[in-house]
Design a protein around this motif. Structure first.
Motif, PDB file in Angstrom:
ATOM      1  N   ARG A 261      -8.821 -68.665 -47.044  1.00  0.00           N
ATOM      2  CA  ARG A 261      -8.628 -69.303 -45.728  1.00  0.00           C
ATOM      3  C   ARG A 261      -7.197 -69.821 -45.588  1.00  0.00           C
ATOM      4  NH1 ARG A 261     -13.958 -71.695 -46.987  1.00  0.00           N
ATOM      5  NH2 ARG A 261     -15.418 -70.172 -46.129  1.00  0.00           N
ATOM      6  N   ARG A 262      -6.659 -70.447 -46.639  1.00  0.00           N
ATOM      7  CA  ARG A 262      -5.312 -71.023 -46.561  1.00  0.00           C
ATOM      8  C   ARG A 262      -4.255 -69.936 -46.429  1.00  0.00           C
ATOM      9  NH1 ARG A 262      -1.786 -71.144 -50.140  1.00  0.00           N
ATOM     10  NH2 ARG A 262      -3.228 -70.805 -51.884  1.00  0.00           N
ATOM     11  N   GLU A 263      -4.318 -68.897 -47.294  1.00  0.00           N
ATOM     12  CA  GLU A 263      -3.267 -67.869 -47.255  1.00  0.00           C
ATOM     13  C   GLU A 263      -3.275 -67.114 -45.921  1.00  0.00           C
ATOM     14  OE1 GLU A 263      -0.690 -67.034 -49.089  1.00  0.00           O
ATOM     15  OE2 GLU A 263      -0.995 -68.228 -50.897  1.00  0.00           O
ATOM     16  N   VAL A 264      -4.469 -66.826 -45.381  1.00  0.00           N
ATOM     17  CA  VAL A 264      -4.510 -66.098 -44.095  1.00  0.00           C
ATOM     18  C   VAL A 264      -3.896 -66.969 -43.008  1.00  0.00           C
ATOM     19  CG1 VAL A 264      -5.986 -65.062 -42.330  1.00  0.00           C
ATOM     20  CG2 VAL A 264      -6.538 -64.733 -44.746  1.00  0.00           C
ATOM     21  N   GLN A 265      -4.231 -68.251 -43.029  1.00  0.00           N
ATOM     22  CA  GLN A 265      -3.675 -69.137 -41.997  1.00  0.00           C
ATOM     23  C   GLN A 265      -2.153 -69.277 -42.161  1.00  0.00           C
ATOM     24  OE1 GLN A 265      -5.312 -73.078 -41.777  1.00  0.00           O
ATOM     25  NE2 GLN A 265      -4.312 -73.482 -39.821  1.00  0.00           N
ATOM     26  N   GLU A 266      -1.688 -69.479 -43.417  1.00  0.00           N
ATOM     27  CA  GLU A 266      -0.246 -69.631 -43.642  1.00  0.00           C
ATOM     28  C   GLU A 266       0.532 -68.402 -43.179  1.00  0.00           C
ATOM     29  OE1 GLU A 266      -0.389 -72.297 -47.767  1.00  0.00           O
ATOM     30  OE2 GLU A 266       0.467 -70.294 -47.819  1.00  0.00           O
ATOM     31  N   GLU A 267       0.016 -67.215 -43.527  1.00  0.00           N
ATOM     32  CA  GLU A 267       0.797 -65.989 -43.314  1.00  0.00           C
ATOM     33  C   GLU A 267       0.639 -65.400 -41.911  1.00  0.00           C
ATOM     34  OE1 GLU A 267       0.069 -63.298 -46.586  1.00  0.00           O
ATOM     35  OE2 GLU A 267       0.788 -64.771 -48.049  1.00  0.00           O
TER      36      GLU A 267
ATOM     37  N   GLY B  48      -2.282 -63.780 -51.706  1.00  0.00           N
ATOM     38  CA  GLY B  48      -1.557 -64.968 -52.149  1.00  0.00           C
ATOM     39  C   GLY B  48      -2.146 -65.549 -53.419  1.00  0.00           C
ATOM     40  N   PHE B  49      -1.299 -66.255 -54.183  1.00  0.00           N
ATOM     41  CA  PHE B  49      -1.754 -66.874 -55.430  1.00  0.00           C
ATOM     42  C   PHE B  49      -2.743 -67.998 -55.141  1.00  0.00           C
ATOM     43  CE2 PHE B  49       2.306 -65.032 -56.744  1.00  0.00           C
ATOM     44  CZ  PHE B  49       1.933 -64.413 -57.926  1.00  0.00           C
ATOM     45  N   ILE B  50      -3.773 -68.087 -55.966  1.00  0.00           N
ATOM     46  CA  ILE B  50      -4.695 -69.219 -55.898  1.00  0.00           C
ATOM     47  C   ILE B  50      -3.963 -70.429 -56.482  1.00  0.00           C
ATOM     48  CG2 ILE B  50      -6.872 -70.177 -56.751  1.00  0.00           C
ATOM     49  CD1 ILE B  50      -8.088 -67.460 -56.690  1.00  0.00           C
TER      50      ILE B  50
END
Ligand code: NAI
Ligand code: MG
Ligand code: MG
Ligand code: MG
Ligand code: ZN
Length: 468
Positions: A374-380, A361-363
């Motif tokens: 941490r954010r992209e793994v949780q979102e996806e 995911g884009f920073i």
């Protein structure tokens, strides 16, 4: 062998391996001249002198051991070769040394895959570069870009190479067959033009010329001006493909139709050149006007800057990154299960059937790499992750991402996919990943192509063990 002799032999081996670990070339050479059989002997956990020298970055010693004819295909008890160890510790220059073909090797031996003492299969190394698209065969000479006279003289140089791009696709030709020493992945080559052959195109409205750099190797003595060969990219959007293709005297010339497929068929060196050229041209095609005030902007610094034509525009004051080509940082991460024996992979709807890859995911602005992971793994996937380690990066010119490859360890294991971006995510075991990397009937899923950083992260993880 008597007990005393065995002890002396073990002591000699220990001295030899210690000397290799410390990079003591003189001691290694003298011990080898008295006891040549030490060369391929292994100590604790199956580590040979070559692996220890590779582990600690002793380039000269690795070269000397290879010259003595040591066996670089040996594996330690964790199924790692000297190459795997060097790669893990980031000693790229040693990786290159270990990948050089061994002229003394029996050609029949080349096709056989080395097998560890425990009978585990070894995945042979393929790429001498960190990642596809990251080779730097050209010296960019960024300080020379503002010097218009110098750039013009290099453009007209007798050896100069100009690449033609039509709507961001380079003109390339398919190879008739593999040439000696090249891997089967190198199926296409870029078409190269001289200044004379494309001189008229430089004047066409909307054409953009980008200076890419000069070759690092010395010019051949036959080079007319004694200067290293300069490379340029010429982007043309309004001309027809047919008109441009007519200029090529090479058979099978064409423009890449599908960047994600066709650009992965180039050699590592040409892919490195295209990574720069395509990203810069993509920026020109999307930023023809000043993004601060909307006025027309002009190309400067040999294609590496756009300046606003309006003198009143504030982009002329202070630091304005809108004037320079953009790079979009993206995190891509292999999420390791808390039990260390599985990894989390996901499927986007657009993936070919059966393919799973790392989450990415884009920073976002104001975010560090770790927070983005941490954010992209949780979102996806709904999984929470803790520590994050950087592994390697990859320029991805579709159009201008910089992939930042990480490993991270999960704190939770329940999967809850977002359904928007990811249609399915799953934990895969180490064995499933190894089988899938090797391909064939035992593959549990299709891995992304070897040119992607997602593939490299999977390989990296299969090579990891506490023994490193
Ligand atoms: N080389 C490799 O192995 C891989 C490369 N990639 C590349 O990484 C990129 C990002 O991965 P995604 O999972 O798609 O990201 P993502 O998970 O952040 O979702 C993409 C969405 O983010 C938004 N977005 C935020 N910033 C953006 C920007 N600067 N440009 C475009 N969209 C932006 C858009 O709404 C877009 O639809 C992709 O473009 C893909 O090409 C992705 C996976 C593997
Ligand atoms: Mg994503
Ligand atoms: Mg996302
Ligand atoms: Mg995102
Ligand atoms: Zn402006």
């Amino acid at each position: 062998m008597f007990g005393g002799e065995r002890a002396a032999s073990e002591e000699l081996l220990e001295r030899f391996l210690d000397a290799a670990a410390c990079g003591d070339l003189a001691l290694v050479t003298s011990l080898l001249s008295n006891a040549p059989s030490l060369l391929n002997r292994a100590g604790t956990n199956g580590w040979t002198a070559l692996m220890l020298a590779a582990r600690n970055g002793h380039h000269g010693l690795v070269g000397a051991l290879l010259q003595h004819g040591c066996d670089k295909s040996l594996l330690n008890r964790s199924s790692q070769s000297a190459f795997d160890v060097a790669k893990f510790w980031g000693h790229t220059h040693i990786c290159r040394l270990l990948l050089r073909p061994d002229p003394s090797l029996d050609p029949d031996q080349l096709s056989s895959t080395p097998v560890s003492q425990e009978g585990k299969r070894w995945i042979p190394p393929q790429s001498p570069h960190e990642t596809y698209f990251s080779a730097e065969p050209l010296d960019r000479l960024s300080a020379k870009r503002p010097d218009q006279d110098w750039v013009r003289s290099r453009l007209k140089g007798p050896q100069t190479v100009i690449l033609l791009f039509h709507r961001l696709s380079p003109m390339m030709r398919d190879q008739d067959g593999d040439q000696e020493g090249e891997s089967s992945a190198m199926q296409s080559r870029l078409c190269r033009f001289s200044h004379k052959e494309v001189e008229d195109l430089l004047e066409r409205p909307g054409s953009v010329l980008v200076f890419l750099g000069v070759e690092r190797r010395r010019p051949p003595p036959s080079a007319a001006d004694g200067e290293p060969r300069a490379w340029f990219a010429l982007g043309l959007d309004s001309e027809s493909e047919e008109e441009l293709l007519k200029r090529s005297c090479e058979k099978h010339s064409r423009f890449a139709q599908n960047a994600h497929r066709d650009l992965l068929r180039l050699s590592e060196e040409e892919a490195g050149v295209v990574a720069q050229a395509r990203s810069v041209l993509a920026w020109h095609s999307r930023y023809s006007h000043c993004s601060t005030c909307g006025s027309v902007s002009r190309v400067e610094e040999a294609g590496h800057k756009r300046s606003c034509e309006s003198q009143a525009c504030i982009s002329h004051k202070g630091v304005h990154n809108t004037c320079y080509p953009r790079v979009d940082p993206v995190v891509i991460m292999l999420v390791v299960h808390p039990d260390q024996s599985q990894v989390l992979l996901g499927r986007k709807k657009v993936f070919p059937s059966g393919m799973f890859s790392c989450l990415a995911g884009f920073i976002e602005p104001g975010e560090c790499v770790e927070a983005a992971v941490r954010r992209e793994v949780q979102e996806e996937s709904g999984v929470l992750v803790g520590p994050v380690w950087y592994v390697c990066s990859q320029p991805w010119p579709m159009p201008s991402s910089l992939m930042i490859g990480c490993l991270t360890v999960a704190m939770t294991t329940e999967i809850n996919v977002d359904q928007e971006e990811i249609e399915e995510a799953q934990w895969f075991t180490r064995q499933q990943v190894v089988d899938s990397l090797l391909g064939g009937p035992r593959a549990a899923f299709t891995v992304p192509p070897r040119q992607t950083i997602a593939h490299q992260l999977l390989r990296h993880w299969t090579g990891l063990s506490a023994n490193l």
